[in-house]
Design a protein around this motif. Sequence first.
Motif, mmCIF file in Angstrom:
data_model
loop_
_atom_site.group_PDB
_atom_site.id
_atom_site.type_symbol
_atom_site.label_atom_id
_atom_site.label_comp_id
_atom_site.label_asym_id
_atom_site.label_seq_id
_atom_site.Cartn_x
_atom_site.Cartn_y
_atom_site.Cartn_z
ATOM 1 N N UNK A 1 14.234 -6.619 15.173
ATOM 2 C CA UNK A 1 14.533 -7.181 16.477
ATOM 3 C C UNK A 1 13.938 -8.557 16.704
ATOM 4 N N UNK A 2 13.709 -9.303 15.627
ATOM 5 C CA UNK A 2 13.074 -10.614 15.751
ATOM 6 C C UNK A 2 14.045 -11.776 15.556
ATOM 7 N N UNK A 3 15.297 -11.503 15.193
ATOM 8 C CA UNK A 3 16.244 -12.553 14.836
ATOM 9 C C UNK A 3 16.476 -13.589 15.925
ATOM 10 N N UNK A 4 16.786 -13.155 17.145
ATOM 11 C CA UNK A 4 17.054 -14.109 18.220
ATOM 12 C C UNK A 4 15.794 -14.848 18.635
ATOM 13 N N UNK A 5 14.670 -14.169 18.586
ATOM 14 C CA UNK A 5 13.395 -14.822 18.882
ATOM 15 C C UNK A 5 13.147 -15.950 17.884
ATOM 16 N N UNK A 6 13.400 -15.688 16.604
ATOM 17 C CA UNK A 6 13.212 -16.712 15.583
ATOM 18 C C UNK A 6 14.179 -17.879 15.781
ATOM 19 N N UNK A 7 15.439 -17.582 16.147
ATOM 20 C CA UNK A 7 16.389 -18.659 16.424
ATOM 21 C C UNK A 7 15.888 -19.537 17.565
ATOM 22 N N UNK A 8 15.388 -18.917 18.619
ATOM 23 C CA UNK A 8 14.884 -19.678 19.762
ATOM 24 C C UNK A 8 13.684 -20.537 19.381
ATOM 25 N N UNK A 9 12.834 -20.037 18.516
ATOM 26 C CA UNK A 9 11.605 -20.748 18.157
ATOM 27 C C UNK A 9 11.793 -21.812 17.075
ATOM 28 N N UNK A 10 12.674 -21.558 16.096
ATOM 29 C CA UNK A 10 12.756 -22.423 14.917
ATOM 30 C C UNK A 10 13.940 -23.389 14.904
ATOM 31 N N UNK A 11 15.022 -23.046 15.590
ATOM 32 C CA UNK A 11 16.201 -23.907 15.584
ATOM 33 C C UNK A 11 16.090 -24.954 16.688
ATOM 34 N N UNK A 12 16.583 -26.154 16.394
ATOM 35 C CA UNK A 12 16.635 -27.186 17.427
ATOM 36 C C UNK A 12 17.635 -26.779 18.502
ATOM 37 N N UNK A 13 18.739 -26.179 18.070
ATOM 38 C CA UNK A 13 19.799 -25.698 18.954
ATOM 39 C C UNK A 13 20.431 -24.492 18.285
ATOM 40 N N UNK A 14 20.960 -23.572 19.094
ATOM 41 C CA UNK A 14 21.717 -22.456 18.541
ATOM 42 C C UNK A 14 22.621 -21.898 19.627
ATOM 43 N N UNK A 15 23.608 -21.124 19.207
ATOM 44 C CA UNK A 15 24.503 -20.512 20.165
ATOM 45 C C UNK A 15 25.525 -19.645 19.466
#
Length: 142
Positions: free
Chosen positions: A109-123
């Motif tokens: 359950x960490x995938x979206x958290x990692x996207x929010x923390x590591x990606x400049x942008x995501x969607x």
Amino acid sequence: MVRGEETTSTRRSLRYELAEGPGLVAQCRDLTQRALAAWFGDAGARGREPVEDVLLLVSEVVTNARKHGTAPYELCLEGRGRALWVQVGDSSPRPPAPHGPHRAGRPSGHGLYLLQRLAAHWGSVSRDRGGKTVWFEVDVLR
């Protein structure tokens, strides 16, 4: 598993057709690593923090597509200036959604958290033919 080689190739853009099979996540990471090395040279070398971030996020997005949707059918990579833009398409229409607040002690359950923390942008965007594409961008030359 990756079906064949890249289906589109320009200097800084690749599109791969994906098929379910063993090792799909590792194959997607390897394809991404090769693109990073080709497009960003030494800056795309393994072991650099931004590159490791990209590879981790590719693993997470492909795994999430398999786990919460359907097998991913497409991986697109594009070098944009200093950044790598990644897209993973799957046939589930449900957009990514967190399963409540992030808790570090959970086994998953960490995938979206990692996207929010590591990606400049995501969607995520819906696809005309059904399904969605989850995308993210990471500044590789930071």
